[in-house]
Scaffold this motif. Structure first.
Motif, short mmCIF file in Angstrom:
data_model
loop_
_atom_site.label_atom_id
_atom_site.label_comp_id
_atom_site.label_asym_id
_atom_site.label_seq_id
_atom_site.Cartn_x
_atom_site.Cartn_y
_atom_site.Cartn_z
N LEU A 1 -50.09 -76.23 -67.90
CA LEU A 1 -48.69 -75.87 -68.32
C LEU A 1 -48.22 -76.41 -69.58
CD1 LEU A 1 -46.58 -78.19 -67.74
CD2 LEU A 1 -46.80 -77.20 -65.25
N VAL A 2 -47.34 -75.81 -70.39
CA VAL A 2 -46.68 -76.26 -71.79
C VAL A 2 -45.74 -77.23 -71.51
CG1 VAL A 2 -46.02 -75.63 -73.90
CG2 VAL A 2 -47.72 -74.20 -72.65
N MET A 3 -45.85 -78.34 -71.94
CA MET A 3 -44.76 -79.43 -71.82
C MET A 3 -43.94 -79.10 -73.17
SD MET A 3 -44.61 -80.61 -68.74
CE MET A 3 -43.80 -82.02 -69.04
N ARG A 4 -42.62 -79.49 -73.09
CA ARG A 4 -41.99 -79.56 -74.38
C ARG A 4 -41.22 -80.88 -74.37
NH1 ARG A 4 -37.61 -75.35 -74.10
NH2 ARG A 4 -37.46 -76.03 -72.23
N TRP B 1 -39.40 -85.16 -71.79
CA TRP B 1 -40.37 -84.21 -71.76
C TRP B 1 -40.00 -83.29 -70.29
CZ3 TRP B 1 -46.07 -84.47 -72.70
CH2 TRP B 1 -46.50 -85.29 -73.57
N THR B 2 -39.91 -82.14 -70.66
CA THR B 2 -39.79 -81.06 -69.61
C THR B 2 -40.84 -80.02 -69.70
OG1 THR B 2 -38.20 -79.88 -71.04
CG2 THR B 2 -37.36 -81.67 -69.39
N PRO B 3 -41.18 -79.13 -68.34
CA PRO B 3 -42.25 -77.99 -68.59
C PRO B 3 -41.21 -76.81 -69.27
CG PRO B 3 -41.93 -78.95 -66.41
CD PRO B 3 -40.98 -79.60 -67.16
N THR C 1 -49.86 -87.12 -69.20
CA THR C 1 -50.88 -86.33 -69.27
C THR C 1 -51.60 -86.15 -67.72
OG1 THR C 1 -51.63 -87.34 -71.17
CG2 THR C 1 -53.15 -86.25 -69.93
N SER C 2 -51.47 -87.25 -66.96
CA SER C 2 -51.84 -86.84 -65.43
C SER C 2 -50.80 -86.10 -64.90
CB SER C 2 -51.98 -88.49 -64.83
OG SER C 2 -53.23 -89.02 -65.50
N ALA C 3 -49.69 -86.13 -65.11
CA ALA C 3 -48.38 -85.56 -64.35
C ALA C 3 -48.41 -84.03 -64.61
CB ALA C 3 -46.95 -86.29 -64.70
N THR C 4 -48.81 -83.78 -65.90
CA THR C 4 -49.06 -82.44 -66.58
C THR C 4 -50.18 -81.67 -65.77
OG1 THR C 4 -48.03 -82.91 -68.89
CG2 THR C 4 -49.42 -80.83 -68.54
N SER D 1 -49.80 -78.59 -62.98
CA SER D 1 -50.42 -77.32 -63.37
C SER D 1 -51.44 -76.65 -62.10
CB SER D 1 -51.40 -77.42 -64.35
OG SER D 1 -50.55 -78.17 -65.78
N LYS D 2 -51.22 -75.30 -61.84
CA LYS D 2 -52.13 -74.73 -60.99
C LYS D 2 -53.59 -74.54 -61.55
CE LYS D 2 -47.97 -71.99 -59.21
NZ LYS D 2 -47.51 -70.49 -59.14
N GLY D 3 -54.28 -74.60 -60.26
CA GLY D 3 -55.56 -74.33 -60.71
C GLY D 3 -56.62 -75.55 -61.16
#
Length: 274
Positions: A186-189, A212-214, A263-266, A270-272
């Motif tokens: 997913l993209v983080m802003r 940072w938020t999705p 990074t790990s949290a992202t 993220s699905k998949g």
């Protein structure tokens, strides 16, 4: 073909207890992170500082100018790059597009974990909540006109990386073996502001605050932190500033709901990905 980083490190240690493929002295850059919460002083995905936020964190002066970036990562579902201690990040600098870049980062728990690496952008030690991690990074610039970070054309990313022989030696073999399995997170802003501590001892040290938020606001998660960088030659001074910043953040008493690696949290969000 790229040699396995940890295999080379183990061989070097066997040859000599003091022999490193990458010397500890090579890690000249230090970066310090202090996680914090913001409570209700900032709304979700805030794009400007509020008076309540400035009052709560009154120990620091932050400029009002915002820096906006969009970040995504690339790997396979079973994390083939992570298995070789590699991260691939695509970051669009929305505020200053010319600063957009693809970063290939190698990570290890200590200097012995690195093999024959060279021509890197920086060798750095990251400190967060009394934990440290070593990294070596390669930055390859790109134009947002060529890559849409929200819908990454993965082949285009690696075509850009292929132009750098050193980078391609690191990522090329894994890419060729997994090119049909790669996907983006997913993209983080990130919304960020720069400033300085009000304490005169540290007023010349540049401090960053990042939120940072999705990008699509799902899941509804926020990461907030203060950070600063410096050279290893100034380590004593930087550690003093780090302790001071930690103390001031603790006084605010707004514990972070989300700590650790963004990074790990992202990847976890993220699905998949396994």
């Amino acid at each position: 073909m790229r040699n396995n980083l940890f295999l080379i490190g183990a061989i070097n240690l066997c040859l000599s207890a003091s022999a490193y493929a990458l010397s500890p002295d090579a890690f000249t850059q230090l970066e310090y992170h202090v996680n914090t919460g913001v409570g209700k002083t900032l709304p979700y995905a805030a794009d400007k500082q509020t008076d309540a936020f400035k009052k709560a964190f009154s120990f620091i002066n932050l400029d009002d100018d915002i820096s906006v970036k969009l970040v995504t990562y690339i790997d396979t579902a079973d994390r083939a790059f992570k298995a070789d201690n590699i991260q691939i990040r695509v970051r669009e600098h929305v505020t200053k597009p010319r600063k957009s870049k693809i970063t290939v980062k190698l990570r290890a728990a200590n200097p012995e974990g690195f093999g024959e690496v060279s021509d890197y952008k920086k060798a750095e030690i990251d400190f967060t909540n009394d934990r440290s991690a070593y990294s070596v990074s390669y930055d390859v610039p790109y134009s947002p006109a060529d890559i849409d970070v929200k819908r990454v054309d993965i082949e285009s990313v690696f075509n850009i990386l292929k132009k750098d022989d050193t980078v391609w030696e690191i990522v090329g073999p894994i890419y060729e073996n997994n090119k049909d399995k790669l996907q983006q997170t997913l993209v983080m802003r990130t919304h960020g502001w720069e400033g300085s501590l009000k304490d005169p001892r540290y007023e010349n040290l540049e401090i960053d605050f990042q939120l940072w938020t999705p990008y699509y606001r799902k899941p509804r998660v926020t990461f907030t932190e203060f950070s600063f960088k410096g050279h290893a030659s100034d380590k004593s001074y930087l550690e003093e500033a780090y302790n001071f910043l930690n103390e001031e953040v603790n006084k605010v008493n707004m514990p972070s709901e989300n700590n650790g690696s963004k990074t790990s949290a992202t990847f976890k969000m993220s699905k998949g990905f396994n």
